[in-house]
Design a protein around this motif. Structure first.
Motif, PDB file in Angstrom:
ATOM      1  N   PHE A 101       0.859  -1.179   0.000  1.00  0.00           N
ATOM      2  CA  PHE A 101       0.000   0.000   0.000  1.00  0.00           C
ATOM      3  C   PHE A 101       0.901   1.236   0.000  1.00  0.00           C
ATOM      4  O   PHE A 101       1.553   1.518   1.008  1.00  0.00           O
ATOM      5  CB  PHE A 101      -0.907  -0.006   1.243  1.00  0.00           C
ATOM      6  N   PRO A 102       0.939   1.978  -1.113  1.00  0.00           N
ATOM      7  CA  PRO A 102       1.926   3.059  -1.210  1.00  0.00           C
ATOM      8  C   PRO A 102       1.688   4.207  -0.229  1.00  0.00           C
ATOM      9  O   PRO A 102       2.601   4.967   0.064  1.00  0.00           O
ATOM     10  CB  PRO A 102       1.790   3.543  -2.659  1.00  0.00           C
ATOM     11  N   TRP A 103       0.437   4.337   0.269  1.00  0.00           N
ATOM     12  CA  TRP A 103       0.130   5.434   1.183  1.00  0.00           C
ATOM     13  C   TRP A 103       0.457   5.079   2.630  1.00  0.00           C
ATOM     14  O   TRP A 103       0.266   5.873   3.526  1.00  0.00           O
ATOM     15  CB  TRP A 103      -1.342   5.821   1.071  1.00  0.00           C
ATOM     16  N   ARG A 104       0.901   3.852   2.857  1.00  0.00           N
ATOM     17  CA  ARG A 104       1.253   3.437   4.209  1.00  0.00           C
ATOM     18  C   ARG A 104       2.761   3.263   4.315  1.00  0.00           C
ATOM     19  O   ARG A 104       3.401   2.782   3.381  1.00  0.00           O
ATOM     20  CB  ARG A 104       0.571   2.095   4.536  1.00  0.00           C
ATOM     21  N   THR A 105       3.309   3.628   5.471  1.00  0.00           N
ATOM     22  CA  THR A 105       4.726   3.406   5.698  1.00  0.00           C
ATOM     23  C   THR A 105       4.966   1.902   5.805  1.00  0.00           C
ATOM     24  O   THR A 105       4.018   1.113   5.854  1.00  0.00           O
ATOM     25  CB  THR A 105       5.188   4.069   7.007  1.00  0.00           C
ATOM     26  N   GLU A 108       3.232   0.581   8.759  1.00  0.00           N
ATOM     27  CA  GLU A 108       1.778   0.551   8.600  1.00  0.00           C
ATOM     28  C   GLU A 108       1.338  -0.543   7.626  1.00  0.00           C
ATOM     29  O   GLU A 108       0.260  -1.120   7.766  1.00  0.00           O
ATOM     30  CB  GLU A 108       1.275   1.916   8.110  1.00  0.00           C
ATOM     31  N   PHE A 112      -1.128  -3.840   8.768  1.00  0.00           N
ATOM     32  CA  PHE A 112      -2.471  -3.786   8.165  1.00  0.00           C
ATOM     33  C   PHE A 112      -3.358  -4.957   8.594  1.00  0.00           C
ATOM     34  O   PHE A 112      -4.482  -4.780   9.063  1.00  0.00           O
ATOM     35  CB  PHE A 112      -2.362  -3.759   6.630  1.00  0.00           C
ATOM     36  N   GLY A 113      -2.838  -6.164   8.431  1.00  0.00           N
ATOM     37  CA  GLY A 113      -3.624  -7.355   8.749  1.00  0.00           C
ATOM     38  C   GLY A 113      -3.979  -7.426  10.233  1.00  0.00           C
ATOM     39  O   GLY A 113      -5.072  -7.841  10.602  1.00  0.00           O
ATOM     40  N   GLU A 115      -4.418  -4.857  12.199  1.00  0.00           N
ATOM     41  CA  GLU A 115      -5.503  -3.888  12.420  1.00  0.00           C
ATOM     42  C   GLU A 115      -6.843  -4.529  12.088  1.00  0.00           C
ATOM     43  O   GLU A 115      -7.814  -4.393  12.827  1.00  0.00           O
ATOM     44  CB  GLU A 115      -5.321  -2.658  11.515  1.00  0.00           C
ATOM     45  N   ASP A 142       9.673   3.678   9.069  1.00  0.00           N
ATOM     46  CA  ASP A 142       8.870   4.861   8.775  1.00  0.00           C
ATOM     47  C   ASP A 142       9.002   5.339   7.335  1.00  0.00           C
ATOM     48  O   ASP A 142       8.497   6.406   6.982  1.00  0.00           O
ATOM     49  CB  ASP A 142       9.226   5.983   9.744  1.00  0.00           C
ATOM     50  N   ALA A 143       9.686   4.554   6.505  1.00  0.00           N
ATOM     51  CA  ALA A 143       9.824   4.936   5.096  1.00  0.00           C
ATOM     52  C   ALA A 143       8.567   4.543   4.331  1.00  0.00           C
ATOM     53  O   ALA A 143       7.825   3.654   4.742  1.00  0.00           O
ATOM     54  CB  ALA A 143      11.036   4.238   4.501  1.00  0.00           C
ATOM     55  N   TYR A 144       8.320   5.246   3.233  1.00  0.00           N
ATOM     56  CA  TYR A 144       7.220   4.863   2.349  1.00  0.00           C
ATOM     57  C   TYR A 144       7.755   3.899   1.286  1.00  0.00           C
ATOM     58  O   TYR A 144       8.931   3.948   0.943  1.00  0.00           O
ATOM     59  CB  TYR A 144       6.626   6.096   1.677  1.00  0.00           C
ATOM     60  N   ARG A 160       4.617  -8.477   5.945  1.00  0.00           N
ATOM     61  CA  ARG A 160       3.190  -8.190   6.062  1.00  0.00           C
ATOM     62  C   ARG A 160       2.367  -9.479   6.030  1.00  0.00           C
ATOM     63  O   ARG A 160       1.418  -9.640   6.790  1.00  0.00           O
ATOM     64  CB  ARG A 160       2.760  -7.264   4.917  1.00  0.00           C
TER      65      ARG A 160
ATOM     66  N   VAL B   8      11.219  10.220   8.103  1.00  0.00           N
ATOM     67  CA  VAL B   8      12.522  10.334   7.462  1.00  0.00           C
ATOM     68  C   VAL B   8      12.976  11.760   7.168  1.00  0.00           C
ATOM     69  O   VAL B   8      14.150  12.002   6.957  1.00  0.00           O
ATOM     70  CB  VAL B   8      12.517   9.518   6.146  1.00  0.00           C
ATOM     71  N   LEU B 193      -3.862  -4.821  -4.871  1.00  0.00           N
ATOM     72  CA  LEU B 193      -4.053  -4.221  -3.549  1.00  0.00           C
ATOM     73  C   LEU B 193      -5.326  -4.739  -2.886  1.00  0.00           C
ATOM     74  O   LEU B 193      -5.357  -5.008  -1.690  1.00  0.00           O
ATOM     75  CB  LEU B 193      -4.107  -2.695  -3.652  1.00  0.00           C
ATOM     76  N   LEU B 200      -5.647 -10.295   3.918  1.00  0.00           N
ATOM     77  CA  LEU B 200      -5.269  -9.838   5.261  1.00  0.00           C
ATOM     78  C   LEU B 200      -6.498  -9.589   6.132  1.00  0.00           C
ATOM     79  O   LEU B 200      -6.404  -8.962   7.177  1.00  0.00           O
ATOM     80  CB  LEU B 200      -4.405  -8.571   5.162  1.00  0.00           C
ATOM     81  N   LYS B 211     -10.395   1.566   3.544  1.00  0.00           N
ATOM     82  CA  LYS B 211      -8.981   1.347   3.842  1.00  0.00           C
ATOM     83  C   LYS B 211      -8.106   1.119   2.615  1.00  0.00           C
ATOM     84  O   LYS B 211      -6.892   1.209   2.708  1.00  0.00           O
ATOM     85  CB  LYS B 211      -8.838   0.166   4.811  1.00  0.00           C
ATOM     86  N   TRP B 291       3.013  10.638   0.748  1.00  0.00           N
ATOM     87  CA  TRP B 291       3.585   9.323   0.434  1.00  0.00           C
ATOM     88  C   TRP B 291       3.984   9.209  -1.026  1.00  0.00           C
ATOM     89  O   TRP B 291       4.707   8.305  -1.419  1.00  0.00           O
ATOM     90  CB  TRP B 291       2.587   8.218   0.775  1.00  0.00           C
TER      91      TRP B 291
END
Lengths: 260, 293
Positions: A101-105, A108, A112-113, A115, A142-144, A160, B8, B193, B200, B211, B291
């Motif tokens: 998921f590119p919007w999650r670090t 994160e 995901f699972g 959560e 903490d990197a994307y 993950r 970062v 995705l 998951l 989500k 991001w």
């Protein structure tokens, strides 16, 4: 149930994955494609099994059926004796294109699972850190995803998938998009993760050397229709060397079966 | 989306650079150094000079000089008027230009907000549900090409020549822009995705949308919002030409009185408001989409 039947049942249950008479037919107006026909094999608990075959042999279809992303036309896939219906957290998936998921670090993504399972925040953090340490990415928590190399992305994908503690790790050409050197490194890491977590792994690839490097057994498939050609036991001690004569024999044997 | 202080640092740097970039690029079209700023200033001065000389040559009312426009701007900015609070009816002493701007905002903001929310909601729903898409595609194909202003007659008979009527027109404009951006954003969410999310533990549509689908489609949705923020200013002006009070009405009203300098001053107000709102939203966008590269 007779004792004999009970015995058969137990034997089946001891197997983690049981692929039983699996068939998949795609029908459209113009043509019918038999992607898979009568596929049978089992995977033992804790075993590392690779599925190899030429393109069009239905190995990706097989992956999708086991993952529950598609329904079979005939037969069934059983996980711990229960037929697979739809995707679920008992099977962790790792894709060639990472599917992060590119919007999650990184952190994160891995959590995901957890959560979704409603795991409490503190426990989630602990478990996520543990997974990141396992794949050696704790410093990049903490990197994307865009900031990571292909090899690192796939480590996130593995972490993950493992975070929710699945019964089976399903991997579809996971290292197909990384360079050869990184792939060798990832092979070593995957094997050490495998022995550390004692997970059952089902790994789809078109690379015969990769299959022989990694697996306990190799399911060799043939095309038109997609079916199992032979299941080869790879009886070699790990770590395996590609330059070994025996290694080369296995590779040659499997290539012969595929017809390369 | 976490923006913890420990990240970062790429985020902080890119936002900082973004401020400068947006301000400078707004005005000069490029941010590659001082040379371009200089060229930009030169071009602006040259433009003003040509304008001035042209105005002198044409003379009088046809084309006001830049100085006359600046003067008109100041006059409008300081001319005292009483501003009547809508609903409450309280009278407040104010000046003309800000009051006209506020009047425009009275239909711009509700129109933009309601149109955008409905547009995004419908776009997401149709992008997500194949059957809804199939059922409504013919309708959307027919309705979309109709320019928002073509609805003016309905706006007037339903709502009148007022804020509501103008807000309606603005809302229609905002709706379609956001609808199509949200729709294509949702359609373009990679299957991988969704499959990963399902594996998951995501097993219902609402969770999947919240989500996975919405964050994945957010770049496209944000583009829609930003486009509509700009487009809706164009629509505001057009809608006010029919009589709703505001900046657009001032443009046409001043011109009808042959006060071209005042007219141009209000035209520049539109430009300034657009630059500010677009710039502000760019920053919002950069933060929400940090991001992305």
């Amino acid at each position: 149930m007779s004792t004999e039947e009970q015995g058969v049942q137990n034997a089946q249950n001891a197997q983690k994955v049981h692929v039983d008479g699996l068939g998949k037919r795609y029908e459209s107006d113009r043509q019918t494609v038999q992607a898979l026909q009568d596929v049978n094999f089992g995977v033992d608990d804790g075993e590392f099994v690779c599925i190899v075959g030429p393109s069009g042999c239905g190995k990706t279809t097989l992956f999708r059926l086991i993952a529950g992303l598609e329904d079979p036309t005939t037969g069934a896939v059983r996980l711990d004796g229960t037929p697979v219906e739809g995707p679920g957290t008992d099977r962790g998936m790792v894709f060639q294109e990472y599917g992060l998921f590119p919007w999650r670090t990184v952190r994160e993504n891995v959590s995901f699972g957890l959560e979704e399972q409603g795991v409490e925040k503190a426990e989630r953090g602990r478990r996520t850190s543990e997974m990141l340490e396992l794949v050696g990415l704790d410093e990049f928590a903490d990197a994307y995803p865009r900031e990571l190399s292909g090899g690192m992305k796939q480590r996130v994908g593995i972490a993950r998938a493992l975070a929710v503690d699945p019964e089976l790790l399903l991997m579809d050409e996971p290292f197909g998009a990384v360079d050869a050197q990184t792939r060798d490194m990832l092979h070593e890491e995957l094997l050490s993760i495998w022995s550390e977590t004692e997970k059952t792994v089902l790994f789809v690839t078109h690379d015969v050397e990769e299959a022989v490097t990694l697996s306990d057994r190799v399911v060799v498939m043939a095309a038109d229709p997609g079916r199992v050609r032979e299941v080869v036991d790879v009886d070699l001690a790990r770590p395996r060397e590609r330059t070994d004569a025996e290694f080369a024999e296995y590779v040659e044997h499997i290539r012969g079966l595929i017809g390369e | 989306m976490s923006k913890e202080s420990g990240t970062v640092g790429v985020a902080g740097v890119s936002v900082g650079a973004g401020d400068e970039e947006s301000l400078r690029s707004r005005l000069f079209g490029d941010e590659s150094g001082l040379r371009n700023v200089g060229l930009g200033l030169l071009g602006t001065v040259a433009f003003l000079l040509v304008w001035h000389l042209g105005a002198l040559a044409v003379g009088g009312i046809l084309l006001p000089t830049p100085l006359a426009v600046a003067q008109a701007f100041l006059t409008e900015l300081t001319a005292p008027v009483t501003f009547v609070l809508p609903v409450l009816g309280t009278e407040i002493p104010a000046t003309r230009l800000p009051v006209k701007l506020v009047e425009s905002l009275y239909h711009y903001i509700p129109g933009l907000l309601i149109g955008s929310v409905l547009g995004i909601a419908s776009g997401v729903a149709m992008g997500w549900s194949g059957s809804l898409d199939a059922a409504l595609t013919p309708v959307t194909r027919v309705l979309r090409p109709i320019p928002p202003l073509a609805w003016i007659a309905f706006a007037i008979i339903w709502l009148g020549v007022n804020h509501n009527g103008a807000a309606f027109i603005v809302g229609i404009g905002a709706f379609w822009i956001n609808f199509y951006n949200a729709y294509s954003g949702v359609e373009g969410v990679p299957t991988d995705l969704k499959e990963v999310a399902a594996s998951l533990g995501v097993d219902d549509d609402l969770t999947m949308i919240r989500k996975v689908v919405l964050p994945a489609a957010s770049p496209s949705i944000m583009t829609g919002i930003r486009t509509s923020i700009g487009q809706c200013w164009m629509i505001v002006v057009a809608a006010e030409l029919f009589g709703a009070p505001g900046v657009g009405f001032q443009i046409i009203n001043a011109a009808q009185n042959l006060s071209m300098d005042v007219s141009v001053a209000y035209m520049l107000v539109i430009s300034a408001v657009f630059l500010v709102s677009d710039g502000v939203f760019r920053r919002v966008e950069q933060n929400v989409l940090e991001w992305r590269a």
